[in-house]
Design a protein around this motif. Structure first.
Motif, PDB file in Angstrom:
ATOM      1  N   ALA A 195       5.202   2.955   1.087  1.00  0.00           N
ATOM      2  CA  ALA A 195       6.060   3.645   0.217  1.00  0.00           C
ATOM      3  C   ALA A 195       6.524   4.874   0.998  1.00  0.00           C
ATOM      4  CB  ALA A 195       5.327   3.829  -1.069  1.00  0.00           C
ATOM      5  N   GLN A 196       5.507   5.619   1.586  1.00  0.00           N
ATOM      6  CA  GLN A 196       5.420   6.804   2.465  1.00  0.00           C
ATOM      7  C   GLN A 196       6.855   6.649   3.445  1.00  0.00           C
ATOM      8  OE1 GLN A 196       1.750   7.340   3.324  1.00  0.00           O
ATOM      9  NE2 GLN A 196       1.173   8.723   1.527  1.00  0.00           N
ATOM     10  N   VAL A 252       4.794   7.346  -5.347  1.00  0.00           N
ATOM     11  CA  VAL A 252       5.144   8.155  -4.141  1.00  0.00           C
ATOM     12  C   VAL A 252       6.445   8.036  -3.804  1.00  0.00           C
ATOM     13  CG1 VAL A 252       3.932   7.959  -1.770  1.00  0.00           C
ATOM     14  CG2 VAL A 252       2.426   8.157  -3.536  1.00  0.00           C
ATOM     15  N   TYR A 253       6.922   6.582  -3.529  1.00  0.00           N
ATOM     16  CA  TYR A 253       8.376   6.369  -3.009  1.00  0.00           C
ATOM     17  C   TYR A 253       9.375   7.342  -3.641  1.00  0.00           C
ATOM     18  CZ  TYR A 253      12.546   3.893  -2.259  1.00  0.00           C
ATOM     19  OH  TYR A 253      13.783   3.549  -1.817  1.00  0.00           O
ATOM     20  N   GLN A 297       1.151   3.573  -8.154  1.00  0.00           N
ATOM     21  CA  GLN A 297       0.940   4.714  -7.230  1.00  0.00           C
ATOM     22  C   GLN A 297       1.856   4.649  -6.408  1.00  0.00           C
ATOM     23  OE1 GLN A 297      -2.912   5.245  -5.552  1.00  0.00           O
ATOM     24  NE2 GLN A 297      -2.676   7.356  -4.695  1.00  0.00           N
ATOM     25  N   ALA A 298       2.356   3.565  -5.751  1.00  0.00           N
ATOM     26  CA  ALA A 298       3.191   3.312  -4.526  1.00  0.00           C
ATOM     27  C   ALA A 298       4.636   3.474  -5.271  1.00  0.00           C
ATOM     28  CB  ALA A 298       3.304   1.935  -3.908  1.00  0.00           C
ATOM     29  N   ALA A 337      -2.084  -1.343  -5.871  1.00  0.00           N
ATOM     30  CA  ALA A 337      -1.373   0.090  -5.831  1.00  0.00           C
ATOM     31  C   ALA A 337      -0.156   0.271  -6.403  1.00  0.00           C
ATOM     32  CB  ALA A 337      -1.275   0.704  -4.279  1.00  0.00           C
ATOM     33  N   SER A 389       0.728  -1.235   0.213  1.00  0.00           N
ATOM     34  CA  SER A 389       0.094   0.009  -0.074  1.00  0.00           C
ATOM     35  C   SER A 389       0.961   1.316   0.026  1.00  0.00           C
ATOM     36  CB  SER A 389      -1.022   0.090   1.174  1.00  0.00           C
ATOM     37  OG  SER A 389      -0.216   0.242   2.439  1.00  0.00           O
ATOM     38  N   LEU A 390       0.144   2.455  -0.069  1.00  0.00           N
ATOM     39  CA  LEU A 390       0.865   3.609   0.070  1.00  0.00           C
ATOM     40  C   LEU A 390       1.705   3.935   1.498  1.00  0.00           C
ATOM     41  CD1 LEU A 390      -1.376   6.103  -1.948  1.00  0.00           C
ATOM     42  CD2 LEU A 390       0.352   4.375  -2.879  1.00  0.00           C
ATOM     43  N   TYR A 391       1.212   3.333   2.383  1.00  0.00           N
ATOM     44  CA  TYR A 391       1.796   3.421   3.641  1.00  0.00           C
ATOM     45  C   TYR A 391       3.208   3.190   3.910  1.00  0.00           C
ATOM     46  CZ  TYR A 391       2.328   3.069   8.555  1.00  0.00           C
ATOM     47  OH  TYR A 391       3.045   2.985  10.064  1.00  0.00           O
TER      48      TYR A 391
END
Length: 331
Positions: free
Chosen positions: A171-172, A198-199, A194-195, A191, A167-169
């Motif tokens: 990646a962030q 974001v990363y 998108q991940a 995801a 998920s994006l969590y």
């Protein structure tokens, strides 16, 4: 671009955990000879078809059976453990095997909630994963002068830490901490694009990593005959369907047609989950893999593939290595 291998030490129907571990040793030795850069094992619990629950122990076993390939966790589900314990385990591995050990960290329990409680996992609503990661990294780093707690063995080993996620969590967090990031697109691809964005966009340089380093996980089911490759894939399809319907078991034997043993709705769902995959002969796998690499531009590809027959599994990874080596040369 590097290519690596993810092994869950599958226990096939008709076999047992002891044989699964012997199969993993044979696969690891073959992978090292084939040029795979890393060999990772994953933490799962209460799973009748997976023999890598004591992940650090299995990593030590595989590291002892190989010579140069990096061996690690893909990953350790950190909320199940005290960071100090994991620092000691992986510090011990690094002390024994030198700079060959990787530590990938995940936030999920890797099991059901009842088993998570049996593992003494803290079930509080508060998410301490970021703090646990930084605490663990501190134990593996050089000690501070006033530091009271020490991981021995562990401190000073600086075992490379990865963040794993779907998920994006993750990646962030990986971007914020300046850590390498591996996305579990081999079973949760939704995801992925998108991940990655974001990363890479949010990455902050750290003392361990100058620029973002992204690993894409994918499945490969390869054989010398396309029909046989499709047949080999049905073991993993059946396994996912059984797990999703609450009927987890050992890795099923393949079938000629998945449509003969599963409902179309389940087949559609599992095919979506396994969409970041390549299936077929060498050329077919090459074309499918190249398309995924061109789209997501990973720095490294982690290859998985749950195949019932150990010999067929090794052959599939042989073809995967041939494909990846060719793609690397092409680039």
């Amino acid at each position: 671009m590097r290519y690596s291998l993810l092994d869950l030490a599958p226990i096939p129907e008709g076999s047992d955990a002891a044989q699964a571990m012997r199969n993993s040793v044979a696969l690891a030795r073959a992978a090292e000879a084939l040029g795979f850069h890393r060999y990772w094992l994953a933490e799962h619990h209460n799973m009748p078809g997976i023999a890598s629950s004591a992940t650090a122990v299995m990593i030590g076993h595989i590291a002892s059976a190989t010579r140069s390939m990096r061996i690690g966790a893909g990953g350790i589900m950190l909320p199940n453990h005290a960071p100090l314990v994991i620092a000691e385990q992986f510090g011990t591995l690094a002390t024994i095997h030198g700079d060959r050990i990787d530590l990938g960290l995940g936030r999920a329990p890797g099991t059901d909630m009842a088993t998570a409680r049996a593992l003494r996992r803290n079930m509080a609503a508060q998410d301490t994963f970021p703090q646990d990661v930084t605490e663990l990294m501190a134990y593996l780093d050089d000690p501070e002068p006033d530091q009271r707690l020490h991981a021995i063995p562990g401190e000073g080993t600086k075992v490379p830490v990865w963040i794993l996620g779907s998920s994006l969590y993750g990646a962030q967090l990986a971007a914020h901490l300046g850590l390498p990031y591996a996305f579990a697109s081999h079973f949760a691809p939704d995801a992925l694009g998108q991940a990655v964005e974001v990363y890479r966009r949010g990455f902050q340089r750290s003392k361990t990593l100058e620029k973002p380093y992204f690993m894409m996980a994918m499945n490969i089911f390869a054989a010398d005959d396309a029909k046989e490759a499709v047949r080999l894939k049905t073991s993993m399809q059946q396994s996912f369907i059984r797990l999703s319907s609450g009927k987890a078991g050992r890795l099923p034997a393949p079938v000629d047609r998945i449509e003969d043993v599963a409902d179309p709705r389940w087949i559609a769902a599992v095919n979506d989950a396994l969409s970041v995959s390549a299936t077929g002969t060498t050329q077919m796998v090459r074309d499918q893999t190249k398309a995924l690499i061109d789209r997501y531009q990973p720095d490294e590809v982690m290859i998985s593939g749950q195949i019932h027959d150990p010999a067929a599994r090794i052959r599939s990874f042989e073809i995967a290595a041939e494909v990846m080596a060719g793609l690397v040369l092409d680039n």
